[in-house]
Scaffold this motif. Structure first.
Motif, short mmCIF file in Angstrom:
data_model
loop_
_atom_site.label_atom_id
_atom_site.label_comp_id
_atom_site.label_asym_id
_atom_site.label_seq_id
_atom_site.Cartn_x
_atom_site.Cartn_y
_atom_site.Cartn_z
N THR A 69 59.74 -17.70 26.50
CA THR A 69 58.96 -17.71 25.26
C THR A 69 57.75 -16.80 25.44
O THR A 69 57.32 -16.53 26.57
CB THR A 69 58.46 -19.12 24.91
N SER B 265 53.94 -15.44 23.21
CA SER B 265 53.04 -15.59 22.06
C SER B 265 52.17 -14.35 21.94
O SER B 265 51.84 -13.71 22.94
CB SER B 265 52.17 -16.84 22.20
N SER C 5 56.23 -21.01 16.51
CA SER C 5 54.92 -21.40 15.99
C SER C 5 54.39 -20.27 15.13
O SER C 5 54.73 -19.09 15.32
CB SER C 5 53.93 -21.70 17.13
N GLY D 14 54.45 -17.66 17.89
CA GLY D 14 55.15 -17.95 19.12
C GLY D 14 56.63 -17.67 18.93
O GLY D 14 57.20 -17.98 17.87
#
Length: 252
Positions: free
Chosen positions: A73, A75, A177, A199
């Protein structure tokens, strides 16, 4: 008189590309970053077994086991500003009216199900009508190929999204997100400056169904494998750089 260095390299811009299946085939909707984010946080989740040394299935596993690729992941924060566009309203009529609201809306729609959106319902109706001729049969034997007709957009699914960060990182992602900080407004109260924090989770081939894959999903898998192969090549190149260091560490 130009004072800039004419031989300076052109900076590539990152982008999010939505492959919408609202038409017969995937139609790309490119959301180019106005300014590339200065920083980006990447996280790889390490697989772990329980304290007893057993997997979730109850069988003993090695402490070096890694049954699948680590989920990744990252961001980042995007800066949006309509100030320059507002200085030339004749060249940027959308920005003059709505500021950066259109770009924010384009990113927000990546979170919405395709079939339930206004655009998705309208285009789905048009595509469905194209599959039926005046005599009740499909046009040209069916625009959808052997299945006979256009495949409907499945409700409850978001479009396939690709995160493009130069030639070395083109990967399918899912937004995990999304937050918007609106910093300034026009007289009509549309945001003219904003900071969008998102995100993203990288999708792997196992995240797409194997029984029936849409063209956009096949493109996503191809892009993932391409980026994964580049990572392996770079890792192999680092091994060549490490030979001299390893020889210098040996006591003989």
């Amino acid at each position: 008189m130009s004072t800039g260095y004419s031989r300076s390299p052109k900076l590539l811009k990152g982008a999010l590309i939505e492959f919408s299946e609202r038409f017969i085939g995937p139609i790309p909707n490119v959301i180019v970053f106005q300014y590339n984010p200065e920083t980006m946080t990447r996280t790889l989740e390490v697989w772990s077994q329980n304290a007893s040394g057993e997997s979730s299935a109850g069988t003993e596993t090695s402490h070096t086991a890694q049954p699948f690729d680590p989920p990744e992941t990252f961001s980042l924060a995007l800066e949006l500003d309509a100030t320059d566009a507002l200085e030339k309203p004749e060249s940027h009529p959308v920005a003059f009216i709505s500021g950066v609201a259109d770009r924010i809306a384009a990113m927000e729609m990546l979170l919405y199900p395709q079939g339930d959106s206004l655009l998705g319902g309208l285009l789905g109706s048009i595509s469905g009508s194209l599959s039926v001729g005046s005599s009740g049969g499909s046009i040209g034997g069916g625009l959808g190929g052997a299945s006979g007709g256009v495949q409907p957009v499945p409700r409850g699914t978001v479009p396939v999204v690709m995160f493009v960060w130069g030639p070395g990182r083109i990967i399918p992602v899912r937004l995990t997100s999304f937050s918007v900080e609106e910093l300034a407004y026009s007289p009509l109260l549309y945001p003219i400056r904003a900071k969008v924090s998102i995100g993203l989770k990288i999708l792997t081939p196992k995240d797409f169904p194997s029984c029936y894959r849409k063209l956009s999903e096949e493109l996503a898998i191809t892009a993932f494998k391409f980026t994964r192969k580049q990572k392996e090549v770079l890792a192999a190149a680092n091994m060549a750089n490490s030979v001299e260091s390893i020889l210098g560490m040996l006591p003989f």
